[in-house]
Write an enzyme that holds these catalytic residues in place. Structure first.
Site, PDB file in Angstrom:
ATOM      1  N   HIS A 244       0.815  -1.223   0.000  1.00  0.00           N
ATOM      2  CA  HIS A 244       0.000   0.000   0.000  1.00  0.00           C
ATOM      3  C   HIS A 244       0.851   1.277   0.000  1.00  0.00           C
ATOM      4  O   HIS A 244       0.639   2.175  -0.796  1.00  0.00           O
ATOM      5  CB  HIS A 244      -0.918   0.035   1.223  1.00  0.00           C
ATOM      6  CG  HIS A 244      -1.827  -1.153   1.341  1.00  0.00           C
ATOM      7  ND1 HIS A 244      -2.375  -1.784   0.259  1.00  0.00           N
ATOM      8  CD2 HIS A 244      -2.292  -1.829   2.425  1.00  0.00           C
ATOM      9  CE1 HIS A 244      -3.152  -2.788   0.674  1.00  0.00           C
ATOM     10  NE2 HIS A 244      -3.094  -2.837   1.980  1.00  0.00           N
ATOM     11  N   LYS A 344      -0.376   0.073  13.647  1.00  0.00           N
ATOM     12  CA  LYS A 344      -1.660  -0.352  14.209  1.00  0.00           C
ATOM     13  C   LYS A 344      -1.791   0.256  15.602  1.00  0.00           C
ATOM     14  O   LYS A 344      -0.797   0.595  16.242  1.00  0.00           O
ATOM     15  CB  LYS A 344      -1.703  -1.874  14.326  1.00  0.00           C
ATOM     16  CG  LYS A 344      -1.607  -2.541  12.945  1.00  0.00           C
ATOM     17  CD  LYS A 344      -2.662  -3.588  12.765  1.00  0.00           C
ATOM     18  CE  LYS A 344      -2.652  -4.193  11.393  1.00  0.00           C
ATOM     19  NZ  LYS A 344      -3.720  -3.726  10.523  1.00  0.00           N
TER      20      LYS A 344
HETATM   21  C1  BG6 Z   1      -4.758  -4.650   4.597  1.00  0.00           C
HETATM   22  C2  BG6 Z   1      -3.859  -5.087   5.714  1.00  0.00           C
HETATM   23  O1  BG6 Z   1      -4.139  -4.863   3.355  1.00  0.00           O
HETATM   24  O2  BG6 Z   1      -5.054  -3.278   4.738  1.00  0.00           O
HETATM   25  C3  BG6 Z   1      -4.503  -4.815   7.049  1.00  0.00           C
HETATM   26  O3  BG6 Z   1      -3.584  -6.476   5.606  1.00  0.00           O
HETATM   27  C4  BG6 Z   1      -4.931  -3.372   7.150  1.00  0.00           C
HETATM   28  O4  BG6 Z   1      -3.625  -5.139   8.116  1.00  0.00           O
HETATM   29  C5  BG6 Z   1      -5.744  -2.966   5.929  1.00  0.00           C
HETATM   30  O5  BG6 Z   1      -5.689  -3.206   8.321  1.00  0.00           O
HETATM   31  C6  BG6 Z   1      -6.005  -1.472   5.936  1.00  0.00           C
HETATM   32  O6  BG6 Z   1      -6.912  -1.167   4.921  1.00  0.00           O
HETATM   33  P1  BG6 Z   1      -7.872   0.079   5.038  1.00  0.00           P
HETATM   34  O7  BG6 Z   1      -8.545   0.178   3.720  1.00  0.00           O
HETATM   35  O8  BG6 Z   1      -8.807  -0.198   6.162  1.00  0.00           O
HETATM   36  O9  BG6 Z   1      -6.975   1.251   5.320  1.00  0.00           O
END
Ligand code: BG6
Length: 494
Positions: A244, A344
């Site tokens: 990401h 987190k």
């Molecule tokens: C996921 C991760 O790809 O993205 C998770 O595995 C994380 O750990 C999540 O919580 C976050 O996604 P978003 O869209 O809620 O920011």
């Protein structure tokens, strides 16, 4: 409400969700498919076939797992009538997806529908991708219109990513493979490209000469949410940064593509990844910080520490937080670092990209109001989607006193509009066969090539994550990471 053509599809499809009882299927995929169905965005004949090893029939699946999926649908979007309509599309088969001999029932269900787009969505452990693909092929289920969707993380290092890509590539052509990074489906992320390349205003300033540095923050207040087993062997660098955050970095840093098509955009992103300066083992202690949350409070509610989460080892050294400084060695960005951080159980759930411009060259307004702050362009992905430009402006009244103001472009829906959530958009793109927002194998491997030395460096230098209290902005060392460059994290959450 009128639905733009790009946001709907009449294509008939069968979507097989491998891992149909898992967290991803219940939290994201089924709710997104329900919503697409509810807004009439997918063909009425489309079928969704959840498969897993859980023993039960379709009715039992709907009662148990359907109910759980319903809880993740926004209350305003959920109605019993719409759910019952959606449930008619939903099938369940008990089977082991890695066993070619277990595919009989699925093959029978798919038989006679070879003209449909056939999608295999692997919402399962990445370690199984190769085996599942081989089993699908051995069961003779790969048709010309078949597509396979892979969730991240693909592999846990470069070699394993190459192995997965090779195993999947032995069964499916690269054009049939959809590697999902759901951040690319977020509205603000799409708007980053619209703003950059749809306006003449910003692009001339989009370089090291005008931008002092870039910050990318993805802070979550959630913990590991019942995924302790996966997370403890993964950690934040692999779970979030490798995919990401690096994707956000790529879209921010890439050169303007010649066309808005998959090849052109992917090529530009790969060039950015290849221009990232490797972080040496020695530099991991100066350019990266890892952290792990201990007990604390989120919005005044006490929460347990990471090592007390279910399925997490009591002596775990897995990082739940990473901050790092990345340099891009190319003409556009030389001298403009990108600071990345994610964690987190942080106090404020906020995801944003902040481009901080250079300071004005001459201080005309010294001592006249708020300290003169550099302009910032902020792309906020979460919790609210907006783009803000921070400017200094004159406070009303006599004399000249400056204060900070925002030009605010809210991206929340206007009456009569409803933008697609990330998984809705991406699932629709899979059905429509549009690969622009999915990652090419070279991108995934280039990202691992940059991440791997950091992992090796941590292990080589025996780096242990620094503890931070749940509900804070991470370990104090992450503040030092940026402050030593005379800069600060932008933590203006309003
Ligand atoms: C996921 C991760 O790809 O993205 C998770 O595995 C994380 O750990 C999540 O919580 C976050 O996604 P978003 O869209 O809620 O920011």
């Amino acid at each position: 409400m009128t639905t733009p053509k790009t946001q709907q599809s009449d294509v008939a499809f069968d979507m097989v969700v491998v891992g149909g009882t898992g967290d991803l299927a219940l939290r994201k995929l089924l709710p997104a498919l329900y919503t697409l169905d509810n807004y009439g965005r997918i063909s009425k004949s489309g079928r969704i076939i959840a498969v897993a090893r859980w023993s039960g029939d379709r009715q039992a699946y709907l009662r148990s797992f359907g109910e759980r999926a319903r809880q993740h649908i926004a209350p305003g979007e959920l109605s019993d009538e719409a759910w019952s309509r959606f449930a008619e599309r939903l099938h369940y088969l008990e089977m082991s997806a890695i066993d070619p001999g277990a595919y009989g029932e699925l093959a029978a269900l798919l038989a006679g529908h070879e003209d449909r787009v056939r999608i295999f969505y692997l919402a399962t452990s990445p370690a199984l991708y190769g085996d599942v693909c081989r089993a699908i092929a051995a069961a003779g289920l790969v048709t010309e219109t078949s597509r396979i969707v892979l969730e991240k993380p693909i592999g846990h290092d470069l070699a394993s990513a190459q192995e997965v890509n090779a195993a999947v590539g032995a069964v499916f052509a690269e054009t049939q493979i959809y590697r999902i990074d759901h951040y690319l489906g977020k509205e603000t992320v799409q708007n980053l490209m619209a703003l950059r390349f749809g306006n003449a205003l910003f692009e001339p300033m989009w370089c090291a000469q005008h931008i002092d540095h870039v910050q990318i923050t993805v802070a979550e207040s959630l913990g590991v949410e019942g995924r302790g087993e996966y997370y403890d062997t993964t950690g934040a660098l692999r779970d979030m940064v490798q995919n990401h955050l690096l994707q956000l970095l790529c879209l921010t840093a890439m050169e303007p593509p010649a066309r808005l098509d998959q090849h052109a955009i992917r090529q530009e992103k790969i060039k950015v990844l290849q221009a990232l300066r490797p972080i040496t083992h020695r530099e991991v202690t100066t350019n990266t910080v890892s952290g792990q949350y201990r007990a604390g409070a989120i919005r005044d509610q006490p929460v347990i520490g990471y090592v007390d989460e279910p399925e997490v080892a009591a002596d775990s050294t897995t990082e739940t937080f990473v901050a790092l400084k990345a340099d891009i060695d190319n003409w556009r960005w030389a001298g403009t670092p990108f600071y990345l951080r994610t964690g987190k159980r942080m106090g404020h759930p906020v995801s944003e990209i902040v481009l901080q411009f250079r300071r004005v060259p001459h201080l005309l307004f010294q001592d006249l109001g708020e300290a003169l702050q550099p302009n910032r362009l902020i792309f906020r992905l979460q919790p609210d989607e907006c783009i803000k430009l921070m400017l200094m402006a004159k406070a009303p009244g006599s004399g000249i006193l400056l204060r900070r103001e925002f030009l605010n472009l809210s991206l929340t829906d206007r009456p009569g509009e409803r933008s697609l959530a990330a998984y809705e958009r991406l699932l629709l793109d899979v059905i429509r066969g549009i690969t622009t927002l999915f990652m090419h194998r070279d991108e995934v491997e280039a990202a691992w090539a940059w991440i791997e030395p950091i992992l090796d460096g941590w292990s080589n230098r025996h780096v242990r994550p620094r503890l931070y209290g749940a509900g804070t902005w991470g370990p104090t060392e992450s503040v030092a990471l940026i402050v030593k460059d005379d800069r600060q994290w932008y933590e203006h959450v309003v």
